[in-house]
Design a protein around this motif. Sequence first.
Motif: not given
Length: 473
Positions: A196-198, A203-205, A466-471
């Motif tokens: 999941g995290p990977t 998806k973010t990239w 900014a550190d909460r992760g992708a949205s």
Amino acid sequence: MLRHLQLIALLFAAIAPAETALAQKGAAPRFGWQPSQGNAALRPNVLEANKPVAMTNKIMQPVPLSADSQRHALASIDKNVTSQLAAVAEKLKGALPDELAMLTKTSGWTTEDQQALVGALRAGNPTAVYETWVKGNPRDIAGAELAAHQADARRLIGRLSQDIEKNKAGLKQDVADFDVALSKIAGATPAVAELGPTVKNLKTWIEARRLIEAATPGKGPVAKLPNGNDVTLVFDPALARGVAIVLSDEAILIGHEGDPALTITTGNAAEALGLPIVTGTPLAEEEGVEVTDGVLLVNPANSQGTLNYNINGNHYVAEPGMTQKLAPRANGREWVVEFDRGATFGSATYKLAPGTYNFTPTDQGWQLYRQRYEVVLDNSQSDQEFNYIFRGEDQMVPAGGSRTLSSTYPIVVRFDRGNGSDFVTKSTSLAVGNLQIGVNPTDNLWDLFPTSANHREASNLKPFDADRGASVK
């Protein structure tokens, strides 16, 4: 283009011993009328050789995305995505059963059905896997569905690996489909849940790649900071902090060196760059001539009354919101004002020293009150100094600090808003109070904001981290 604005009148004064005046706030009204002084000799002009010019205030000036930087960024992202895909494929291979493990579940099947299943698995055809499984064991529908979903996950990771080379426009849909496929087998395949995290990072990239590829390379040395509270913010750990690259009117790439991962979220660009955002109504720009000497008479707009008065025997009428400027008198001569207080309160006479005076209705009739102005420029939320001109002098409020301005006339300041072209004049009718120094979110430039009861106005922008992760939407 630098705008040269005239300064408007502001207020304070001392009343001669004829009566004691009280401090009152006064709005900045328009100019009153004065009688003609007749023909006057031509007066000499003064060359202001040392006229002050306020220093430029700094606002982070993002750079436009150049064609070269766009090319390099896409190449770097493609390399990163390819590496991540290879890592995901390797982890998926270890998480899913191979052909031999799948065949151990086909005990009792005919050899023909087993061979058909192997062919469907190797072809990466989830529909064929489901059909051959049901044919081999009609009672194991759940097993057929799981095998088909596992085959679909393998197929999609293969498609992602191909599209990063040949069809980059399809990557966003590919990774979305892959994420859905994994969710269908995560419950029955525990090792898949660890992906999941990977996959989220992948998806973010891919979303960052889409934003950069869609951007039109800009022209010129600087770019405008995107406005609004829903700007897409891409925090890139590969860029040095303090670097900002505009991708479009709705997206910006922000350096976040030292952070372990690239993140995407939405928010206000200026706030994301660490600038102090204030969402109140700023002071309006002023035009006119700043009053720095002589006498300024004011009938404040909130007096709601028209006043008749005499100055040295000449009659005047002041409607609410009007002011009258009396120039300094030569040879020690004074200005004398006389007016009827109204009702049965009689008349009043004042000798006026230089300064500002407000006509004010009271329960004892009209009074003339002295004004003194003292405001605090509050720069406590900013990590950079604020430069301005006050009473013809260059001055500065230090980062994280404040500065008190006092005058017998209304406070007028001139300052650069941060882009080198918006040099403005601002004045306040506050007799006493605080002015916040902050960035106006409507245009992301410096401004001055009146406080309410001297309390700083809290930003009403939705918070972001900014550190909460992708949205990613």
